[in-house]
Design a protein around this motif. Structure first.
Motif, PDB file in Angstrom:
ATOM      1  N   TYR A  74       0.892  -1.179   0.138  1.00  0.00           N
ATOM      2  CA  TYR A  74      -0.058  -0.255   0.041  1.00  0.00           C
ATOM      3  C   TYR A  74       0.845   1.237   0.002  1.00  0.00           C
ATOM      4  CZ  TYR A  74       0.833   0.782   5.075  1.00  0.00           C
ATOM      5  OH  TYR A  74       1.613   0.991   6.311  1.00  0.00           O
ATOM      6  N   SER A  75       0.293   2.262  -0.544  1.00  0.00           N
ATOM      7  CA  SER A  75       0.956   3.540  -0.285  1.00  0.00           C
ATOM      8  C   SER A  75       0.134   4.622   0.047  1.00  0.00           C
ATOM      9  CB  SER A  75       1.520   4.283  -1.737  1.00  0.00           C
ATOM     10  OG  SER A  75       0.338   3.897  -2.802  1.00  0.00           O
ATOM     11  N   VAL A  76       0.470   5.909   0.554  1.00  0.00           N
ATOM     12  CA  VAL A  76      -0.301   6.935   1.218  1.00  0.00           C
ATOM     13  C   VAL A  76       0.176   8.234   0.774  1.00  0.00           C
ATOM     14  CG1 VAL A  76      -1.113   7.883   3.449  1.00  0.00           C
ATOM     15  CG2 VAL A  76      -0.378   5.397   3.522  1.00  0.00           C
ATOM     16  N   LYS A  77      -0.836   9.162   0.317  1.00  0.00           N
ATOM     17  CA  LYS A  77      -0.419  10.280  -0.042  1.00  0.00           C
ATOM     18  C   LYS A  77      -1.325  11.326   0.685  1.00  0.00           C
ATOM     19  CE  LYS A  77       1.695  13.621  -2.569  1.00  0.00           C
ATOM     20  NZ  LYS A  77       3.236  13.668  -2.348  1.00  0.00           N
ATOM     21  N   TRP A  78      -0.714  12.481   1.445  1.00  0.00           N
ATOM     22  CA  TRP A  78      -1.398  13.328   2.029  1.00  0.00           C
ATOM     23  C   TRP A  78      -1.506  14.705   1.316  1.00  0.00           C
ATOM     24  CZ3 TRP A  78      -4.095  12.629   6.631  1.00  0.00           C
ATOM     25  CH2 TRP A  78      -3.749  11.643   7.580  1.00  0.00           C
ATOM     26  N   LYS A  79      -2.566  15.145   1.382  1.00  0.00           N
ATOM     27  CA  LYS A  79      -2.840  16.425   0.640  1.00  0.00           C
ATOM     28  C   LYS A  79      -3.648  17.626   1.520  1.00  0.00           C
ATOM     29  CE  LYS A  79      -3.026  14.681  -3.975  1.00  0.00           C
ATOM     30  NZ  LYS A  79      -3.726  14.370  -5.236  1.00  0.00           N
ATOM     31  N   GLU A  80      -3.508  18.755   1.372  1.00  0.00           N
ATOM     32  CA  GLU A  80      -4.241  19.909   2.076  1.00  0.00           C
ATOM     33  C   GLU A  80      -5.249  20.204   1.443  1.00  0.00           C
ATOM     34  OE1 GLU A  80      -2.943  23.727   4.978  1.00  0.00           O
ATOM     35  OE2 GLU A  80      -1.725  22.980   3.639  1.00  0.00           O
ATOM     36  N   THR A  81      -6.595  20.445   2.119  1.00  0.00           N
ATOM     37  CA  THR A  81      -7.681  21.045   1.540  1.00  0.00           C
ATOM     38  C   THR A  81      -8.294  22.168   2.610  1.00  0.00           C
ATOM     39  OG1 THR A  81      -9.898  20.573   0.872  1.00  0.00           O
ATOM     40  CG2 THR A  81      -8.992  19.223   2.976  1.00  0.00           C
ATOM     41  N   ASN A  82      -9.008  22.983   1.910  1.00  0.00           N
ATOM     42  CA  ASN A  82      -9.554  24.174   2.800  1.00  0.00           C
ATOM     43  C   ASN A  82     -11.043  23.768   3.390  1.00  0.00           C
ATOM     44  OD1 ASN A  82      -7.839  25.950   2.383  1.00  0.00           O
ATOM     45  ND2 ASN A  82      -8.331  26.485   0.366  1.00  0.00           N
ATOM     46  N   THR A  83     -11.450  22.415   3.006  1.00  0.00           N
ATOM     47  CA  THR A  83     -12.901  22.029   3.500  1.00  0.00           C
ATOM     48  C   THR A  83     -13.012  21.938   5.154  1.00  0.00           C
ATOM     49  OG1 THR A  83     -13.282  20.801   1.336  1.00  0.00           O
ATOM     50  CG2 THR A  83     -14.780  20.128   3.378  1.00  0.00           C
ATOM     51  N   PRO A  84     -13.851  22.676   5.443  1.00  0.00           N
ATOM     52  CA  PRO A  84     -14.055  22.410   7.050  1.00  0.00           C
ATOM     53  C   PRO A  84     -14.498  20.989   7.485  1.00  0.00           C
ATOM     54  CG  PRO A  84     -15.721  23.833   6.237  1.00  0.00           C
ATOM     55  CD  PRO A  84     -14.874  23.616   5.019  1.00  0.00           C
ATOM     56  N   PHE A  85     -14.151  20.800   8.776  1.00  0.00           N
ATOM     57  CA  PHE A  85     -14.277  19.523   9.585  1.00  0.00           C
ATOM     58  C   PHE A  85     -15.871  19.280   9.268  1.00  0.00           C
ATOM     59  CE2 PHE A  85     -15.505  16.853  12.817  1.00  0.00           C
ATOM     60  CZ  PHE A  85     -14.636  15.754  12.962  1.00  0.00           C
ATOM     61  N   GLU A  86     -16.709  20.402   9.749  1.00  0.00           N
ATOM     62  CA  GLU A  86     -18.168  20.150   9.919  1.00  0.00           C
ATOM     63  C   GLU A  86     -18.731  19.734   8.758  1.00  0.00           C
ATOM     64  OE1 GLU A  86     -16.341  22.532  10.716  1.00  0.00           O
ATOM     65  OE2 GLU A  86     -16.332  22.210  13.008  1.00  0.00           O
ATOM     66  N   LYS A  87     -17.962  20.058   7.504  1.00  0.00           N
ATOM     67  CA  LYS A  87     -18.655  19.497   5.918  1.00  0.00           C
ATOM     68  C   LYS A  87     -17.998  18.744   5.561  1.00  0.00           C
ATOM     69  CE  LYS A  87     -20.061  24.566   5.030  1.00  0.00           C
ATOM     70  NZ  LYS A  87     -20.134  25.328   3.997  1.00  0.00           N
ATOM     71  N   ARG A  88     -17.341  17.635   6.258  1.00  0.00           N
ATOM     72  CA  ARG A  88     -16.651  16.520   5.578  1.00  0.00           C
ATOM     73  C   ARG A  88     -17.624  15.435   4.922  1.00  0.00           C
ATOM     74  NH1 ARG A  88     -13.316  12.587   9.540  1.00  0.00           N
ATOM     75  NH2 ARG A  88     -14.870  12.191  11.081  1.00  0.00           N
ATOM     76  N   MET A  89     -18.833  15.323   5.614  1.00  0.00           N
ATOM     77  CA  MET A  89     -19.679  14.371   5.370  1.00  0.00           C
ATOM     78  C   MET A  89     -20.627  14.647   4.202  1.00  0.00           C
ATOM     79  SD  MET A  89     -19.358  11.335   6.853  1.00  0.00           S
ATOM     80  CE  MET A  89     -18.479  10.785   8.103  1.00  0.00           C
ATOM     81  N   GLU A  90     -20.604  16.011   3.598  1.00  0.00           N
ATOM     82  CA  GLU A  90     -21.461  16.343   2.546  1.00  0.00           C
ATOM     83  C   GLU A  90     -21.341  15.777   1.230  1.00  0.00           C
ATOM     84  OE1 GLU A  90     -21.179  20.484   2.095  1.00  0.00           O
ATOM     85  OE2 GLU A  90     -22.392  20.991   4.318  1.00  0.00           O
ATOM     86  N   LYS A  91     -20.091  15.545   0.888  1.00  0.00           N
ATOM     87  CA  LYS A  91     -19.550  14.690  -0.474  1.00  0.00           C
ATOM     88  C   LYS A  91     -20.612  13.630  -0.634  1.00  0.00           C
ATOM     89  CE  LYS A  91     -16.350  11.908  -1.046  1.00  0.00           C
ATOM     90  NZ  LYS A  91     -14.990  11.363  -1.150  1.00  0.00           N
ATOM     91  N   TYR A  92     -20.882  12.808   0.609  1.00  0.00           N
ATOM     92  CA  TYR A  92     -21.511  11.444   0.446  1.00  0.00           C
ATOM     93  C   TYR A  92     -22.975  11.782   0.207  1.00  0.00           C
ATOM     94  CZ  TYR A  92     -17.239   9.894   2.595  1.00  0.00           C
ATOM     95  OH  TYR A  92     -15.956   9.638   2.822  1.00  0.00           O
ATOM     96  N   SER A  93     -23.578  12.924   0.346  1.00  0.00           N
ATOM     97  CA  SER A  93     -24.979  13.363   0.126  1.00  0.00           C
ATOM     98  C   SER A  93     -25.090  13.859  -1.047  1.00  0.00           C
ATOM     99  CB  SER A  93     -25.453  13.946   1.337  1.00  0.00           C
ATOM    100  OG  SER A  93     -24.846  15.212   1.299  1.00  0.00           O
ATOM    101  N   GLN A  94     -24.068  14.375  -1.938  1.00  0.00           N
ATOM    102  CA  GLN A  94     -24.106  15.209  -3.164  1.00  0.00           C
ATOM    103  C   GLN A  94     -24.766  14.608  -4.196  1.00  0.00           C
ATOM    104  OE1 GLN A  94     -20.013  16.683  -3.579  1.00  0.00           O
ATOM    105  NE2 GLN A  94     -20.545  18.313  -2.168  1.00  0.00           N
ATOM    106  N   SER A  95     -24.427  13.199  -4.166  1.00  0.00           N
ATOM    107  CA  SER A  95     -25.077  12.309  -5.404  1.00  0.00           C
ATOM    108  C   SER A  95     -26.430  12.501  -5.640  1.00  0.00           C
ATOM    109  CB  SER A  95     -24.515  11.094  -5.396  1.00  0.00           C
ATOM    110  OG  SER A  95     -25.039  10.366  -4.180  1.00  0.00           O
TER     111      SER A  95
END
Length: 597
Positions: free
Chosen positions: A202-223
Motif C-alpha cells: 500500500y501507499s499513502v499520499k497526504w494533501k491539504e484542503t480548505n474544506t472545514p471539518f463540519e462539512k466533510r460528510m457532505e460529499k456523500y450526500s451530493q449524489s
C-alpha cells in the motif's frame, strides 16, 4: 380524551428526547475529538466484504485470507451498528497522520489452493471491501475478471489487486476526506488452481484542503442532490400533487353535491311522507354503527397501526433535524428500536380504549393480541432469516448478546409500557360516539355486483395512493437495498403527507359508495382498503428484484422478500388505521346531519 392526549404527548416527548440522546451523537472512533498531531496513529478499521449486488450478504473482512494485523482488536459496536451488520476490526494498514508512504509492504504470504479458490470465488462475485478511517468510509473492489474476447466462462481470467493507494485530505489537525484506489497494473493471477505467492502493498499520499471539518460528510450526500436527481424527485412531487389535487377536487365536488342532494331529499321525505320507505345510506342508519366482527382483532390492528404511524412521524422528525446524516452508522436502527419500544404504550392505550368502546370484556387478551400482531410475524421472520445468516456465516447474523439486549428491551420497556397504556385505555371510560341507535337485528345486505366486493375495492383503493409514491419508491429501494445514499428527507416527508391524504380520501369515497349500496359492513372494509397500498408496495418488490436489481442467491432473496414483507405489513396496518379513522369521521358526520329514528 384529555387523558389520552396527555399520555400520548408525554410518551412522544420522552421518545424524542431519548432518541436524540441515543442516536444524535455520532459513533466515535478511538480518537473521540478527531484531532491529531504529526505521526499520531489514526484509527483504521476493516468492516466487511461481500458481493456488490447483494447488500445483505456481507462477511467479516478477515473471513478472506488477507494479511492479519499484528495487534488485531475488535471495535465495540453500538446496538444499531450490530443490527446494520457492521463488524469492525483493526486493519493491517498504518495510516499515521501526515505520514506519506510509497509502496509499503503489508505482508508476504503464499496462498494455498483453498485460499486462492476463496479469493477467486470472491472476485467472480464482484466482492467489495469496506473500511472506516477516522469514521470516514472507504470502499474498493478486491479484484477483477478479464472477460475481454472470451465467450466461454471457463476461459475467464481472475485477478486480485495487491496494491492499494490511499489519498488523504486534511485541514490543519483533522482528517477531511479519504479515497482508496487500486493499482490496475499490480495484479495477481488466481485463475489456475495452485498455490500463489502474493506481496500485499500500500501507499499513502497526504494533501491539504480548505474544506472545514463540519462539512466533510457532505460529499456523500451530493449524489442525491445533483440537478438530475432533484429534477426527478420534484417530478415525483409534482406528479403526486397533481394526483392529489385531481382526486381530492373530484371527490370533494362529487361527494358534496351528492351529499347535499341526499340531505335535501331526506329532509323533504321527513316533511312530506313519513311512511315512505327510506333508501340509500339513510336506510341503514340502524346498522351502520353495529360493531364489527372480531372486534378484539380490529382494536389490536388499530392500536398497532397507530403505534407504527407514531413511529414513522418520529423517524421523520429525526431525519429532518439531521440525525441520519450519511454513514452515521446504526443511527436509524437504534432510533427504530428505541422509538418502537417507547411508543408501545400508545398501541396499548389505543387498542384497549377502542376495544372497551366496542363493549369488549376480555381486554387482557386484546392487549396480548396487540403486542403480538406486528411483533409476532417480525419475530418469526427474524428467526428464519437469522438462521439463514448463521448458515452463511454472514455478518447479518446477530450475536447472542445482541439478541439478549433486544429481548431485555422488549421485556423491560416494550411490554410494561404496553400494559400501562392498556390499563390507562381501559380506565379511560370513553364511550363510542354513535349519532344513531343500533337496531337489535341486522338488516340483510342486498346482492351486489362483483366489483363491489372486498378484493376489487381494495385494488381500487390501493392503486391511487401507490401511483402517488411509486417514483420515489425506486430511490428508497436503491438506498435500502443498494449503495445509494438517500438524504432528501424533506421531499420524502411531502410524499408521505400526500400518501396519507390520498389514502384518506379514497377510503372515504369507497365507504360512501358502499353505504349508498346499503352495505353496512364498512368497518373492516375501510381498514382493508386503506391498508391495501402495502400490498401494491410488495408487488413492486417483485418488479424491483427481477427488473431493477442484480440481487441473487438464497440468502439475499430471503432477506429482501422476508424483511420487505414485514415492512409492507407495517404499512398495511398504518395506512389501514388512517383509512378507517377517516371513514369513521366521515360516517359520523353524515349520520349526525340527518334525523334518525
Amino acid at each position: 380524551m384529555a387523558e389520552k392526549k396527555g399520555i400520548t404527548s408525554t410518551m412522544g416527548c420522552y421518545a424524542v428526547v431519548l432518541v436524540l440522546v441515543c442516536s444524535a451523537i455520532p459513533v466515535r472512533s478511538d480518537a473521540s475529538d478527531h484531532r491529531y498531531k504529526v505521526g499520531d496513529p489514526v484509527p483504521l478499521y476493516a468492516n466487511k466484504v461481500g458481493p456488490f449486488h447483494n447488500p445483505s450478504e456481507t462477511y467479516r473482512y478477515l473471513d478472506l485470507p488477507f494479511c492479519t494485523p499484528a495487534h488485531m482488536k475488535e471495535k465495540k459496536e453500538a446496538l444499531g451498528e450490530v443490527l446494520n451488520g457492521d463488524r469492525l476490526v483493526s486493519a493491517p494498514y498504518k495510516l499515521d497522520f501526515l505520514q506519506d508512504k510509497d509502496s509499503e509492504i503489508v505482508c508476504k504470504k503464499t496462498l494455498t489452493k483453498e485460499e486462492a479458490a476463496q479469493f477467486r470465488k470472491a472476485v467472480a462475485k464482484d466482492y467489495y471491501f469496506q473500511m472506516y478511517y477516522d469514521d470516514l468510509p472507504i470502499w474498493g473492489f478486491l479484484g477483477k475478471v478479464d472477460r475481454e474476447g472470451k465467450s466461454d466462462p471457463s476461459e475467464y481470467r481472475y485477478y486480485i489487486f495487491k496494491h492499494l493507494h490511499f489519498e488523504i485530505f486534511y485541514n490543519k489537525d483533522r482528517v477531511i476526506e479519504i479515497n482508496a484506489r487500486t493499482d490496475p497494473s499490480a495484479l495477481v493471477d488466481l485463475t489456475e488452481d495452485k498455490e500463489v505467492d502474493v506481496e500485499f502493498m500500500y501507499s499513502v499520499k497526504w494533501k491539504e484542503t480548505n474544506t472545514p471539518f463540519e462539512k466533510r460528510m457532505e460529499k456523500y450526500s451530493q449524489s442525491s442532490s445533483l440537478p438530475h436527481h432533484l429534477e426527478i424527485h420534484w417530478f415525483s412531487i409534482i406528479n403526486s400533487c397533481v394526483t392529489v389535487l385531481l382526486l381530492t377536487g373530484f371527490l370533494a365536488t362529487i361527494l358534496m353535491r351528492v351529499l347535499k342532494n341526499d340531505f335535501v331529499k331526506y329532509a323533504h321525505d321527513e316533511e312530506t311522507a313519513d311512511d315512505q320507505e327510506e333508501t340509500g345510506w339513510k336506510f341503514i342508519n340502524g346498522d351502520v354503527f353495529r360493531y364489527p366482527k372480531y372486534k378484539s382483532l380490529f382494536a389490536a390492528a388499530l392500536g398497532s397501526g397507530t403505534q407504527l404511524f407514531t413511529l414513522t412521524v418520529f423517524i421523520f422528525i429525526l431525519a429532518l433535524v439531521g440525525v441520519f446524516y450519511p454513514y452515521n452508522r446504526g443511527a436509524l436502527f437504534t432510533a427504530l428500536v428505541v422509538i418502537y419500544a417507547l411508543t408501545s404504550g400508545i398501541a396499548g392505550y389505543t387498542a384497549a380504549s377502542f376495544y372497551c368502546q366496542l363493549e369488549g370484556t376480555n381486554w387482557v387478551r386484546n392487549l396480548l393480541l396487540t403486542g403480538s400482531l406486528f411483533c409476532g410475524p417480525l419475530f418469526l421472520t427474524f428467526c428464519f432469516l437469522n438462521t439463514v445468516a448463521i448458515a452463511y456465516t454472514a455478518t447479518a447474523a446477530l450475536p447472542f448478546g445482541t439478541i439478549v439486549v433486544i429481548f431485555l428491551i422488549w421485556a423491560l420497556v416494550t411490554s410494561p409500557l404496553l400494559i400501562m397504556g392498556g390499563i390507562a385505555g381501559k380506565n379511560s371510560k370513553a364511550e363510542f360516539q354513535a349519532p344513531c341507535r343500533t337496531t337489535k337485528y341486522p338488516r340483510e345486505i342486498p346482492t351486489l355486483p362483483w366489483y363491489r366486493g372486498t378484493l376489487p375495492q381494495m385494488a381500487m383503493a390501493g392503486f391511487l395512493p401507490f401511483s402517488a409514491i411509486y417514483i420515489e419508491l425506486y430511490y428508497i429501494f436503491a438506498s435500502v437495498w443498494g449503495h445509494r445514499i438517500y438524504t432528501i428527507y424533506s421531499i420524502l416527508f411531502i410524499v408521505f403527507i400526500i400518501l396519507l391524504i390520498v389514502t384518506a380520501f379514497i377510503t372515504v369515497a369507497l365507504t360512501y359508495f358502499q353505504l349508498a349500496a346499503e352495505d353496512h359492513e364498512w368497518w373492516w372494509r375501510s381498514f382493508l382498503c386503506g391498508g391495501s397500498t402495502g400490498l401494491f408496495i410488495y408487488a413492486y418488490c417483485l418488479y424491483y428484484y427481477y427488473a431493477r436489481s442484480d440481487m441473487s442467491g438464497f440468502m439475499q432473496t430471503s432477506f429482501f422478500f422476508g424483511y420487505m414483507a414485514c415492512i409492507c405489513y407495517g404499512f398495511f396496518l398504518m395506512l389501514g388505521t388512517v383509512g378507517f379513522r377517516a371513514a369513521l369521521f366521515f360516517v359520523r358526520h353524515i349520520y349526525r346531519s340527518i334525523k334518525c329514528e
